[in-house]
Design a protein around this motif. Structure first.
Motif, PDB file in Angstrom:
ATOM      1  N   LEU A 154       0.829  -1.205   0.000  1.00 10.37           N
ATOM      2  CA  LEU A 154       0.000   0.000   0.000  1.00 10.37           C
ATOM      3  C   LEU A 154       0.868   1.262   0.000  1.00 10.37           C
ATOM      4  N   ALA A 155       1.878   1.276   0.852  1.00  9.17           N
ATOM      5  CA  ALA A 155       2.750   2.456   0.937  1.00  9.17           C
ATOM      6  C   ALA A 155       3.480   2.696  -0.385  1.00  9.17           C
ATOM      7  N   ALA A 156       3.988   1.628  -0.994  1.00 12.44           N
ATOM      8  CA  ALA A 156       4.721   1.774  -2.255  1.00 12.44           C
ATOM      9  C   ALA A 156       3.815   2.317  -3.352  1.00 12.44           C
ATOM     10  N   LEU A 157       2.589   1.807  -3.430  1.00 18.17           N
ATOM     11  CA  LEU A 157       1.657   2.289  -4.453  1.00 18.17           C
ATOM     12  C   LEU A 157       1.255   3.741  -4.194  1.00 18.17           C
ATOM     13  N   HIS A 158       1.025   4.088  -2.936  1.00 13.10           N
ATOM     14  CA  HIS A 158       0.669   5.475  -2.631  1.00 13.10           C
ATOM     15  C   HIS A 158       1.830   6.429  -2.931  1.00 13.10           C
ATOM     16  N   HIS A 159       3.046   6.024  -2.609  1.00 18.32           N
ATOM     17  CA  HIS A 159       4.194   6.890  -2.842  1.00 18.32           C
ATOM     18  C   HIS A 159       4.583   6.978  -4.312  1.00 18.32           C
ATOM     19  N   ALA A 160       4.295   5.952  -5.087  1.00 18.51           N
ATOM     20  CA  ALA A 160       4.697   5.953  -6.496  1.00 18.51           C
ATOM     21  C   ALA A 160       4.021   7.078  -7.273  1.00 18.51           C
ATOM     22  N   GLY A 161       2.761   7.335  -6.955  1.00 17.01           N
ATOM     23  CA  GLY A 161       2.053   8.380  -7.680  1.00 17.01           C
ATOM     24  C   GLY A 161       1.725   8.009  -9.112  1.00 17.01           C
ATOM     25  N   ARG A 162       1.920   6.768  -9.439  1.00 14.66           N
ATOM     26  CA  ARG A 162       1.611   6.245 -10.777  1.00 14.66           C
ATOM     27  C   ARG A 162       1.383   4.747 -10.642  1.00 14.66           C
ATOM     28  N   PRO A 163       0.776   4.136 -11.641  1.00 16.90           N
ATOM     29  CA  PRO A 163       0.582   2.684 -11.574  1.00 16.90           C
ATOM     30  C   PRO A 163       1.918   1.946 -11.603  1.00 16.90           C
ATOM     31  N   LEU A 164       1.959   0.838 -10.882  1.00 22.57           N
ATOM     32  CA  LEU A 164       3.153  -0.010 -10.861  1.00 22.57           C
ATOM     33  C   LEU A 164       2.773  -1.421 -11.272  1.00 22.57           C
ATOM     34  N   GLY A 165       3.603  -2.035 -12.099  1.00 22.03           N
ATOM     35  CA  GLY A 165       3.423  -3.436 -12.433  1.00 22.03           C
ATOM     36  C   GLY A 165       3.822  -4.294 -11.245  1.00 22.03           C
ATOM     37  N   ALA A 166       3.325  -5.509 -11.189  1.00 22.65           N
ATOM     38  CA  ALA A 166       3.610  -6.390 -10.059  1.00 22.65           C
ATOM     39  C   ALA A 166       5.101  -6.668  -9.917  1.00 22.65           C
ATOM     40  N   TYR A 167       5.793  -6.902 -11.030  1.00 22.97           N
ATOM     41  CA  TYR A 167       7.226  -7.178 -10.929  1.00 22.97           C
ATOM     42  C   TYR A 167       8.021  -5.927 -10.574  1.00 22.97           C
ATOM     43  N   GLU A 168       7.578  -4.780 -11.050  1.00 23.13           N
ATOM     44  CA  GLU A 168       8.220  -3.524 -10.668  1.00 23.13           C
ATOM     45  C   GLU A 168       8.058  -3.302  -9.161  1.00 23.13           C
ATOM     46  N   LEU A 169       6.872  -3.581  -8.676  1.00 23.88           N
ATOM     47  CA  LEU A 169       6.597  -3.466  -7.248  1.00 23.88           C
ATOM     48  C   LEU A 169       7.436  -4.478  -6.465  1.00 23.88           C
ATOM     49  N   PHE A 170       7.514  -5.700  -6.967  1.00 27.05           N
ATOM     50  CA  PHE A 170       8.329  -6.719  -6.306  1.00 27.05           C
ATOM     51  C   PHE A 170       9.789  -6.276  -6.219  1.00 27.05           C
ATOM     52  N   ASP A 171      10.336  -5.765  -7.327  1.00 24.72           N
ATOM     53  CA  ASP A 171      11.736  -5.329  -7.319  1.00 24.72           C
ATOM     54  C   ASP A 171      11.964  -4.222  -6.291  1.00 24.72           C
ATOM     55  N   LEU A 172      11.027  -3.298  -6.203  1.00 25.70           N
ATOM     56  CA  LEU A 172      11.124  -2.214  -5.231  1.00 25.70           C
ATOM     57  C   LEU A 172      11.110  -2.754  -3.800  1.00 25.70           C
ATOM     58  N   LEU A 173      10.177  -3.653  -3.528  1.00 24.54           N
ATOM     59  CA  LEU A 173      10.050  -4.220  -2.181  1.00 24.54           C
ATOM     60  C   LEU A 173      11.218  -5.143  -1.839  1.00 24.54           C
ATOM     61  N   LYS A 174      11.698  -5.878  -2.833  1.00 24.19           N
ATOM     62  CA  LYS A 174      12.845  -6.764  -2.599  1.00 24.19           C
ATOM     63  C   LYS A 174      14.068  -5.953  -2.223  1.00 24.19           C
ATOM     64  N   ALA A 175      14.261  -4.814  -2.885  1.00 25.50           N
ATOM     65  CA  ALA A 175      15.400  -3.951  -2.574  1.00 25.50           C
ATOM     66  C   ALA A 175      15.329  -3.435  -1.136  1.00 25.50           C
ATOM     67  N   GLU A 176      14.117  -3.316  -0.607  1.00 27.72           N
ATOM     68  CA  GLU A 176      13.921  -2.869   0.782  1.00 27.72           C
ATOM     69  C   GLU A 176      13.942  -4.037   1.765  1.00 27.72           C
ATOM     70  N   GLY A 177      14.009  -5.258   1.228  1.00 32.25           N
ATOM     71  CA  GLY A 177      13.966  -6.436   2.080  1.00 32.25           C
ATOM     72  C   GLY A 177      12.566  -6.780   2.558  1.00 32.25           C
ATOM     73  N   ALA A 178      11.544  -6.245   1.867  1.00 31.05           N
ATOM     74  CA  ALA A 178      10.158  -6.439   2.304  1.00 31.05           C
ATOM     75  C   ALA A 178       9.424  -7.552   1.569  1.00 31.05           C
ATOM     76  N   ALA A 179       9.999  -8.084   0.496  1.00 33.29           N
ATOM     77  CA  ALA A 179       9.322  -9.147  -0.257  1.00 33.29           C
ATOM     78  C   ALA A 179      10.347 -10.184  -0.687  1.00 33.29           C
TER      79      ALA A 179
END
Length: 151
Positions: free
Chosen positions: A32-57
């Protein structure tokens, strides 16, 4: 110290889950936080890469499950034409939405469209139960049209 608007909206969405008696897991909160902060639509793999870099997924299927869950709860929408997800602008009530997708900047605006709700009621009158309906409209936002972006 004031909280940013994206953080506030993300917290509101998490609180909505809690009010419904649903678990607010760390991964749901981060998605939820990543999608709200992105300010644009994110693909699932783009979201995964972002969260993985943070150690969250740890795996894409976990992110897909969270996205499916949040969509079922009306907190995010899947934009079929983009294969991407965006936060719901009106998650406090069920509705059918129209999305204005800018081909210049990639921004998305969500409109509540009473005509879609009317179509769903008309379908119900025939015995058909609409489970999901959205309209995705592609074009240029005011800013991109003014600057000639995407021309």
């Amino acid at each position: 110290m004031t909280e940013c608007l994206a953080c506030s909206r993300s917290a509101d969405a998490s609180a909505a889950l809690a009010r419904r008696g649903l678990r607010v897991t760390p991964l749901r909160t981060r998605v939820l936080a990543a999608l709200h902060h992105a300010g644009r639509p994110l693909g699932a793999y783009e979201l995964f890469d972002l969260l993985k870099a943070e150690g969250a997924a740890s795996a894409p299927p976990a992110v897909y499950r969270v996205l499916d869950f949040l969509a079922a709860q009306g907190l995010v929408h899947k934009l079929q034409s983009l294969s991407a997800y965006t936060v719901c602008a009106a998650s406090d009530h069920p509705h059918h939405a129209q999305f204005l997708i800018c081909r210049g900047c990639g921004g998305v605006a969500e409109l509540e469209t009473p005509a879609l709700d009317r179509l769903a009621r008309e379908a119900a009158g025939t015995g058909f139960r609409v489970e999901h309906m959205s309209v995705e409209t592609h074009g240029l936002c005011t800013g991109c049209a003014a600057t000639g972006a995407g021309a």
